[in-house]
Design a protein around this motif. Structure first.
Motif, PDB file in Angstrom:
ATOM      1  N   ILE A 118       0.861  -1.185   0.000  1.00  0.00           N
ATOM      2  CA  ILE A 118       0.000   0.000   0.000  1.00  0.00           C
ATOM      3  C   ILE A 118       0.895   1.232   0.000  1.00  0.00           C
ATOM      4  N   LYS A 119       0.761   2.046  -1.006  1.00  0.00           N
ATOM      5  CA  LYS A 119       1.594   3.237  -1.146  1.00  0.00           C
ATOM      6  C   LYS A 119       1.155   4.298  -0.128  1.00  0.00           C
ATOM      7  N   PRO A 120       2.037   5.227   0.213  1.00  0.00           N
ATOM      8  CA  PRO A 120       1.668   6.291   1.165  1.00  0.00           C
ATOM      9  C   PRO A 120       0.441   7.071   0.678  1.00  0.00           C
ATOM     10  N   GLY A 121      -0.528   7.227   1.554  1.00  0.00           N
ATOM     11  CA  GLY A 121      -1.765   7.942   1.224  1.00  0.00           C
ATOM     12  C   GLY A 121      -2.820   7.088   0.556  1.00  0.00           C
ATOM     13  N   ALA A 122      -2.480   5.886   0.135  1.00  0.00           N
ATOM     14  CA  ALA A 122      -3.432   5.018  -0.552  1.00  0.00           C
ATOM     15  C   ALA A 122      -4.242   4.200   0.460  1.00  0.00           C
ATOM     16  N   GLU A 123      -5.387   3.711  -0.008  1.00  0.00           N
ATOM     17  CA  GLU A 123      -6.267   2.904   0.846  1.00  0.00           C
ATOM     18  C   GLU A 123      -6.395   1.493   0.295  1.00  0.00           C
ATOM     19  N   ALA A 124      -6.643   0.559   1.198  1.00  0.00           N
ATOM     20  CA  ALA A 124      -6.886  -0.831   0.817  1.00  0.00           C
ATOM     21  C   ALA A 124      -7.901  -1.405   1.798  1.00  0.00           C
ATOM     22  N   SER A 125      -8.688  -2.372   1.320  1.00  0.00           N
ATOM     23  CA  SER A 125      -9.688  -2.976   2.200  1.00  0.00           C
ATOM     24  C   SER A 125      -9.757  -4.474   1.959  1.00  0.00           C
ATOM     25  N   PHE A 126     -10.345  -5.149   2.924  1.00  0.00           N
ATOM     26  CA  PHE A 126     -10.566  -6.581   2.802  1.00  0.00           C
ATOM     27  C   PHE A 126     -11.750  -6.938   3.680  1.00  0.00           C
ATOM     28  N   THR A 127     -12.459  -8.003   3.300  1.00  0.00           N
ATOM     29  CA  THR A 127     -13.620  -8.473   4.052  1.00  0.00           C
ATOM     30  C   THR A 127     -13.291  -9.824   4.664  1.00  0.00           C
ATOM     31  N   TYR A 128     -13.530  -9.942   5.961  1.00  0.00           N
ATOM     32  CA  TYR A 128     -13.244 -11.160   6.700  1.00  0.00           C
ATOM     33  C   TYR A 128     -14.557 -11.798   7.158  1.00  0.00           C
ATOM     34  N   PRO A 129     -14.902 -12.995   6.649  1.00  0.00           N
ATOM     35  CA  PRO A 129     -16.149 -13.654   7.084  1.00  0.00           C
ATOM     36  C   PRO A 129     -15.928 -14.498   8.340  1.00  0.00           C
ATOM     37  N   VAL A 130     -16.959 -14.553   9.166  1.00  0.00           N
ATOM     38  CA  VAL A 130     -16.974 -15.442  10.331  1.00  0.00           C
ATOM     39  C   VAL A 130     -18.083 -16.453  10.044  1.00  0.00           C
ATOM     40  N   LYS A 131     -17.702 -17.612   9.544  1.00  0.00           N
ATOM     41  CA  LYS A 131     -18.670 -18.595   9.071  1.00  0.00           C
ATOM     42  C   LYS A 131     -19.574 -19.075  10.206  1.00  0.00           C
ATOM     43  N   GLY A 132     -20.873 -19.018   9.942  1.00  0.00           N
ATOM     44  CA  GLY A 132     -21.853 -19.550  10.866  1.00  0.00           C
ATOM     45  C   GLY A 132     -22.272 -18.618  11.982  1.00  0.00           C
ATOM     46  N   LEU A 133     -21.700 -17.426  12.081  1.00  0.00           N
ATOM     47  CA  LEU A 133     -22.095 -16.480  13.122  1.00  0.00           C
ATOM     48  C   LEU A 133     -23.296 -15.693  12.606  1.00  0.00           C
ATOM     49  N   ALA A 134     -24.470 -16.003  13.113  1.00  0.00           N
ATOM     50  CA  ALA A 134     -25.712 -15.406  12.609  1.00  0.00           C
ATOM     51  C   ALA A 134     -26.214 -14.266  13.478  1.00  0.00           C
ATOM     52  N   THR A 135     -25.504 -13.928  14.537  1.00  0.00           N
ATOM     53  CA  THR A 135     -25.895 -12.818  15.408  1.00  0.00           C
ATOM     54  C   THR A 135     -24.700 -11.898  15.600  1.00  0.00           C
ATOM     55  N   PRO A 136     -24.947 -10.619  15.860  1.00  0.00           N
ATOM     56  CA  PRO A 136     -23.822  -9.712  16.102  1.00  0.00           C
ATOM     57  C   PRO A 136     -23.069 -10.122  17.374  1.00  0.00           C
ATOM     58  N   PRO A 137     -21.765  -9.943  17.396  1.00  0.00           N
ATOM     59  CA  PRO A 137     -20.984 -10.341  18.577  1.00  0.00           C
ATOM     60  C   PRO A 137     -21.233  -9.404  19.754  1.00  0.00           C
ATOM     61  N   THR A 138     -20.942  -9.901  20.957  1.00  0.00           N
ATOM     62  CA  THR A 138     -21.127  -9.095  22.163  1.00  0.00           C
ATOM     63  C   THR A 138     -19.919  -8.217  22.450  1.00  0.00           C
ATOM     64  N   GLY A 139     -18.802  -8.492  21.803  1.00  0.00           N
ATOM     65  CA  GLY A 139     -17.606  -7.677  21.959  1.00  0.00           C
ATOM     66  C   GLY A 139     -16.606  -7.985  20.860  1.00  0.00           C
ATOM     67  N   VAL A 140     -15.852  -6.965  20.437  1.00  0.00           N
ATOM     68  CA  VAL A 140     -14.887  -7.123  19.344  1.00  0.00           C
ATOM     69  C   VAL A 140     -13.593  -6.401  19.715  1.00  0.00           C
ATOM     70  N   THR A 141     -12.471  -7.043  19.424  1.00  0.00           N
ATOM     71  CA  THR A 141     -11.153  -6.421  19.551  1.00  0.00           C
ATOM     72  C   THR A 141     -10.526  -6.388  18.162  1.00  0.00           C
ATOM     73  N   LEU A 142     -10.195  -5.201  17.686  1.00  0.00           N
ATOM     74  CA  LEU A 142      -9.579  -5.018  16.372  1.00  0.00           C
ATOM     75  C   LEU A 142      -8.131  -4.592  16.575  1.00  0.00           C
ATOM     76  N   ILE A 143      -7.203  -5.369  16.007  1.00  0.00           N
ATOM     77  CA  ILE A 143      -5.777  -5.075  16.102  1.00  0.00           C
ATOM     78  C   ILE A 143      -5.209  -4.952  14.700  1.00  0.00           C
ATOM     79  N   VAL A 144      -4.527  -3.844  14.436  1.00  0.00           N
ATOM     80  CA  VAL A 144      -3.856  -3.620  13.148  1.00  0.00           C
ATOM     81  C   VAL A 144      -2.390  -3.349  13.435  1.00  0.00           C
ATOM     82  N   LYS A 145      -1.510  -4.180  12.845  1.00  0.00           N
ATOM     83  CA  LYS A 145      -0.069  -4.039  13.028  1.00  0.00           C
ATOM     84  C   LYS A 145       0.605  -3.845  11.682  1.00  0.00           C
ATOM     85  N   THR A 146       1.782  -3.236  11.707  1.00  0.00           N
ATOM     86  CA  THR A 146       2.588  -3.094  10.504  1.00  0.00           C
ATOM     87  C   THR A 146       3.434  -4.351  10.349  1.00  0.00           C
TER      88      THR A 146
END
Length: 149
Positions: A118-146
């Motif tokens: 990803i070049k400086p200033g550029a954006e990128a995205s991705f979609t992560y599925p959680v198979k079989g989870l049919a209800t919203p979660p009660t808590g989420v921890t999001l970690i992004v590392k270089t």
């Protein structure tokens, strides 16, 4: 005797007509149900105060959305993560999403480096599925590392 036979024949024809009409109505409603929705309805990724974020200073979280969509023919929750590289060098990021029930998903953004990082200033995205989870979660921890080079 002939009259009784004609009554039974009449009732049989009436029952057959009802079955045919009912079958046509069921087929019409099934067709209407099978049409896919054109828009993805987003849901809250976590209740208020139950979303923990740990994001590297080299990345900015542009979007974090959750929606339900079939994944391998099973209704599943999908997390869409969109990141912007705010550093002055091309980067690759590792995304980890931990749910309160013990499930976890994640991966690399960009997934493959054949087209480059990803070049400086550029954006990128991705979609992560959680198979079989049919209800919203009660808590989420999001970690992004270089990622190291």
């Amino acid at each position: 005797m002939k009259r009784v036979r004609w009554v039974f024949i009449g009732l049989a024809l009436l029952a057959a007509a009802c079955l045919v009409l009912t079958g046509c109505m069921v087929a019409a409603t099934e067709v209407a149900v099978k049409k896919p929705a054109k828009t993805k309805a987003t849901v809250a990724c976590a209740p208020k105060g139950k979303l923990v974020r740990a994001i590297t200073p080299d990345a900015k979280l542009v979007a974090f959305k959750c929606f339900f969509k079939p994944y391998k023919k099973v209704k599943s929750l999908h997390f869409m993560v969109k990141l912007r590289n705010v550093s002055d060098q091309p980067q690759r990021f590792r995304v980890n999403i931990f749910l309160a029930d013990g499930r976890a998903v994640g991966g690399l953004v960009p997934r493959k480096t054949k087209k480059g990082l990803i070049k400086p200033g550029a954006e990128a995205s991705f979609t992560y599925p959680v198979k079989g989870l049919a209800t919203p979660p009660t808590g989420v921890t999001l970690i992004v590392k270089t990622m190291g080079k």
